[in-house]
Design a protein around this motif. Structure first.
Motif, PDB file in Angstrom:
ATOM      1  N   ARG A  27      -4.694  -0.011  -4.068  1.00 60.07           N
ATOM      2  CA  ARG A  27      -4.167   0.481  -2.794  1.00 60.07           C
ATOM      3  C   ARG A  27      -5.259   0.689  -1.757  1.00 60.07           C
ATOM      4  NH1 ARG A  27      -3.604   5.473  -0.377  1.00 60.07           N
ATOM      5  NH2 ARG A  27      -4.522   6.499  -2.189  1.00 60.07           N
ATOM      6  N   ALA A  70       2.775   1.703  -3.289  1.00 58.67           N
ATOM      7  CA  ALA A  70       1.888   2.207  -4.336  1.00 58.67           C
ATOM      8  C   ALA A  70       1.591   3.686  -4.134  1.00 58.67           C
ATOM      9  CB  ALA A  70       0.586   1.404  -4.357  1.00 58.67           C
ATOM     10  N   GLN A  71       1.461   4.111  -2.882  1.00 54.25           N
ATOM     11  CA  GLN A  71       1.198   5.517  -2.595  1.00 54.25           C
ATOM     12  C   GLN A  71       2.376   6.400  -2.981  1.00 54.25           C
ATOM     13  OE1 GLN A  71       0.960   6.680   1.586  1.00 54.25           O
ATOM     14  NE2 GLN A  71      -0.824   7.920   1.126  1.00 54.25           N
ATOM     15  N   VAL A  95       0.833  -1.205   0.000  1.00 55.57           N
ATOM     16  CA  VAL A  95       0.000   0.000   0.000  1.00 55.57           C
ATOM     17  C   VAL A  95       0.868   1.255   0.000  1.00 55.57           C
ATOM     18  CG1 VAL A  95      -1.546   1.372   1.438  1.00 55.57           C
ATOM     19  CG2 VAL A  95      -2.067  -1.020   1.009  1.00 55.57           C
TER      20      VAL A  95
END
Length: 357
Positions: A262, A20-21, A17
């Protein structure tokens, strides 16, 4: 072994997560440096995400007969979640345009503090300051935030510099400092709104524990909000025309990876662990942003980035250790309760005494 595997899944999920952020911030910066409008990009991302999630309510309602009905109070909370999500997305896009992905991920380190405060206010998190796990959680969070500030504010000697910045990035945009404070303020606002979204998600999941349905309806409402905002703010027709360039790549990445993958994965992890655990992974985003910014944006790598990354990782592992200790105590406590319950069933005298008390 099965318990450890279940505990490691949210851990691995949150790593993906945060990666991806951080990648989304770098991609957005590259796209906006290439000339795409931030408001239309947000709208197109939400539209594509809604289309991808559209089959979820129909599939879940057919396959799962135990799926609870979507009552109006739950739908109202999802509407509020979408409003918070739209405000967070807009603040993040504008903040990244005025600053850099490194500052963006550094400000995301405010999320654990905001989430912790909101969780305590909403009575989702209990704090025992005499407990070693609570103390380790506090020290680890502070260390992670300090490490993020080291990455952002202290450069130090240069370790390595790329020979030339990528062609898709305009050096003039990267070197602008006039709107740095405004960008930092907007990114801090995004951090607070993300924390608020975690709390609202946790509240919704108690009444309606269907992650994909929540994601679809939330993204649908967020598409409406971002569409209204973009139609009001964007008056140039050419800003709505998509081209096969970095802007299109950013829309595809933001919609499929940053939005659908995400947010769905983070919501699933939040359902398994709670909002505070999910927020504790944000400091790793600074480490990822430094590396991705060096590779794709041509940013120079300084000793301050290395020192800050080490401090962030140390604080991160302190928080994970504290959380694992709390989970062990919870498992031990539930095991004692189960053993007492089984003993009371086997021994009538004990059961009678328990019922009298």
């Amino acid at each position: 072994m099965g318990g450890r595997a279940k505990g490691s899944l949210p851990f691995a999920g949150m790593i993906m997560v945060v990666l991806a952020q951080a990648g989304n911030m770098v991609v957005m910066k590259m796209a906006m440096s290439d000339g795409i409008n931030k408001y239309t990009m947000a709208f197109y991302c939400n539209v594509l995400s809604s289309l991808v999630l559209l089959p979820c309510p129909f599939i879940i309602s057919r396959r799962s007969g135990s799926c609870p009905p979507l009552a109006f109070p739950v739908l109202r909370k999802i509407f509020l979640l979408a409003l918070v999500g739209c405000a967070s997305q807009t603040s993040g896009y504008v903040g990244i345009e005025y600053s850099s992905p490194v500052l963006g991920t550094a400000m995301m380190n405010l999320i654990p503090a905001f989430t912790f405060i909101l969780a305590v206010i909403s009575r989702m998190e209990k704090v025992n300051w005499k407990s070693s796990s609570s103390q380790a959680k506090l020290v680890g969070t502070i260390a992670s935030i300090l490490g993020a500030f080291v990455v952002t504010l202290y450069k130090g000697p240069l370790i390595f510099s790329p020979s030339s910045p990528p062609a898709s990035v305009q050096p003039g945009l990267l070197s602008q400092q006039s709107n740095w404070i405004l960008g930092g303020f907007l990114l801090a606002a995004e951090a607070f709104l993300i924390s608020l979204a975690y709390i609202v998600q946790a509240i919704i999941l108690k009444d309606y524990p269907v992650v994909l349905n929540i994601m679809f309806y939330g993204m649908f409402f967020q598409t409406i909000f971002s569409g209204l905002l973009s139609f009001v703010t964007v008056r140039e027709p050419q800003s709505w025309i998509l081209k096969v360039d970095m802007g299109l790549i950013a829309i595809l990445y933001s919609a499929l990876v940053a939005n659908v993958f995400r947010i769905t994965l983070s919501t699933w992890c939040l359902k398994r662990t709670g909002p505070v655990y999910v927020s504790m992974f944000q400091p790793l985003g600074t480490v990822f942003a430094v590396g991705l910014g060096f590779i794709f944006l041509g940013e120079k790598l300084h000793i301050g980035s290395l020192i800050g990354a080490i401090v962030i990782v140390m604080g991160f592992y302190g928080v994970v250790w504290a959380k694992s200790k709390e989970e062990e105590k919870t498992i031990e406590g539930s095991g004692v309760e189960e053993s007492l319950a089984s003993s009371s069933d086997k021994i009538p005298l004990l059961r009678n005494k328990a019922s009298r008390v």
